[in-house]
Design a protein around this motif. Structure first.
Motif, short mmCIF file in Angstrom:
data_model
loop_
_atom_site.label_atom_id
_atom_site.label_comp_id
_atom_site.label_asym_id
_atom_site.label_seq_id
_atom_site.Cartn_x
_atom_site.Cartn_y
_atom_site.Cartn_z
N ARG A 1 17.07 13.71 -9.49
CA ARG A 1 17.09 14.54 -8.19
C ARG A 1 16.34 13.58 -7.32
NH1 ARG A 1 13.46 19.79 -8.64
NH2 ARG A 1 13.68 19.53 -6.42
N ARG A 2 16.89 13.74 -6.00
CA ARG A 2 16.23 12.81 -4.84
C ARG A 2 15.03 13.54 -4.23
NH1 ARG A 2 19.58 8.90 -2.76
NH2 ARG A 2 19.30 9.67 -0.72
N MET A 3 14.20 12.84 -4.04
CA MET A 3 12.99 13.48 -3.27
C MET A 3 12.53 12.87 -2.09
SD MET A 3 10.50 14.73 -6.22
CE MET A 3 10.37 13.22 -7.06
N LEU A 4 12.02 13.27 -1.09
CA LEU A 4 11.78 12.85 0.20
C LEU A 4 10.03 12.75 0.09
CD1 LEU A 4 12.33 11.72 3.19
CD2 LEU A 4 11.69 14.16 3.93
N VAL A 5 9.60 11.40 0.18
CA VAL A 5 8.42 11.11 0.25
C VAL A 5 7.73 10.75 1.51
CG1 VAL A 5 6.38 9.51 -0.72
CG2 VAL A 5 8.28 9.97 -1.96
N PRO A 6 6.96 11.84 1.90
CA PRO A 6 6.42 11.69 3.33
C PRO A 6 5.63 10.30 3.75
CG PRO A 6 4.98 12.93 2.12
CD PRO A 6 6.00 12.83 1.19
N PRO A 7 5.45 10.34 5.16
CA PRO A 7 4.98 9.07 5.40
C PRO A 7 3.30 9.04 5.12
CG PRO A 7 5.31 10.37 7.30
CD PRO A 7 5.85 10.98 6.17
N GLU A 8 2.69 8.10 4.84
CA GLU A 8 1.25 7.84 4.61
C GLU A 8 0.62 6.85 5.34
OE1 GLU A 8 0.59 7.13 0.59
OE2 GLU A 8 1.50 5.36 0.66
N ILE A 9 -0.52 6.88 5.64
CA ILE A 9 -1.40 5.78 6.43
C ILE A 9 -2.44 5.53 5.41
CG2 ILE A 9 -2.90 5.43 8.41
CD1 ILE A 9 -1.50 7.54 9.77
N ASN A 10 -2.60 4.25 5.21
CA ASN A 10 -3.50 3.59 4.24
C ASN A 10 -4.29 2.76 5.06
OD1 ASN A 10 -2.38 4.57 1.65
ND2 ASN A 10 -1.07 2.81 1.52
N VAL A 11 -5.56 2.76 4.80
CA VAL A 11 -6.63 1.86 5.73
C VAL A 11 -6.98 0.75 4.87
CG1 VAL A 11 -9.02 1.96 6.62
CG2 VAL A 11 -7.58 3.84 6.60
N GLU A 12 -7.06 -0.43 5.48
CA GLU A 12 -7.25 -1.64 4.56
C GLU A 12 -8.39 -2.30 5.34
OE1 GLU A 12 -4.18 -4.62 5.24
OE2 GLU A 12 -2.79 -3.43 3.85
N PHE A 13 -9.28 -2.75 4.73
CA PHE A 13 -10.61 -3.59 4.90
C PHE A 13 -10.76 -4.97 5.17
CE2 PHE A 13 -14.87 -5.09 4.39
CZ PHE A 13 -15.46 -4.78 5.83
N ARG A 14 -10.75 -5.61 6.44
CA ARG A 14 -10.64 -6.97 6.49
C ARG A 14 -12.27 -7.44 6.74
NH1 ARG A 14 -5.27 -6.91 9.84
NH2 ARG A 14 -3.89 -6.35 8.20
N PRO A 15 -12.76 -8.07 5.79
CA PRO A 15 -14.02 -8.30 6.24
C PRO A 15 -14.33 -9.52 7.31
CG PRO A 15 -13.66 -9.27 4.09
CD PRO A 15 -12.30 -8.59 4.62
N GLY A 16 -15.54 -9.29 7.89
CA GLY A 16 -15.70 -10.41 8.95
C GLY A 16 -16.32 -11.77 8.61
N GLY A 17 -16.32 -12.75 9.45
CA GLY A 17 -16.71 -14.03 8.92
C GLY A 17 -18.15 -13.90 8.52
N MET A 18 -19.20 -13.03 9.38
CA MET A 18 -20.54 -12.94 8.89
C MET A 18 -20.76 -12.51 7.67
SD MET A 18 -22.31 -14.39 11.30
CE MET A 18 -23.91 -13.84 11.25
N LEU A 19 -19.99 -11.44 7.15
CA LEU A 19 -20.10 -10.70 5.87
C LEU A 19 -19.64 -11.74 5.02
CD1 LEU A 19 -20.75 -8.06 4.29
CD2 LEU A 19 -18.36 -7.26 4.91
N LEU A 20 -18.61 -12.30 5.05
CA LEU A 20 -18.38 -13.27 4.15
C LEU A 20 -19.22 -14.12 3.68
CD1 LEU A 20 -14.61 -13.57 4.88
CD2 LEU A 20 -15.42 -12.43 2.90
N LYS A 21 -19.78 -14.85 4.89
CA LYS A 21 -20.79 -15.69 4.77
C LYS A 21 -22.12 -15.57 4.13
CE LYS A 21 -23.72 -18.92 7.62
NZ LYS A 21 -24.06 -19.05 9.20
N ARG A 22 -22.42 -14.16 4.36
CA ARG A 22 -23.70 -13.57 3.69
C ARG A 22 -23.44 -13.37 2.19
NH1 ARG A 22 -27.06 -9.26 6.70
NH2 ARG A 22 -28.45 -9.89 5.02
#
Length: 92
Positions: free
Chosen positions: A67-88
């Motif tokens: 059977r064919r099914m329709l998968v609804p759209p979705e929104i995923n949230v990605e986290f991109r760390p900042g330079g200060m966080l990476l440095k620490r």
């Protein structure tokens, strides 16, 4: 680290009660949810950026039934760390 430990450590670092910390975390979650639902990024200085990524709806075929099914759209949230966080994080 679970939420209880996170809440306790955050309360110690900020000098606030755990109920205040709960209210602040809930407020941040509401802002993130509402902003990302509108596909707006949320940037926190010296920490990073929460970026919503929308995936379009898709039609898939169930391998067991054919059977064919329709998968609804979705929104995923990605986290991109900042330079200060990476440095620490690299220093510790």
């Amino acid at each position: 680290m679970d939420y209880k430990q996170f809440r306790r450590r955050l309360a110690e670092k900020t000098g606030r009660s755990t109920t205040d910390v709960d209210a602040l975390v809930d407020g941040l979650a509401i802002v993130l949810r509402e902003s990302c639902a509108e596909l707006d990024s949320v940037a926190i200085p010296s920490f990073g950026t929460f970026v919503p990524v929308k995936h379009a709806e898709d039609i898939i075929t169930d391998l067991s039934t054919g059977r064919r099914m329709l998968v609804p759209p979705e929104i995923n949230v990605e986290f991109r760390p900042g330079g200060m966080l990476l440095k620490r994080l690299r220093n510790e």
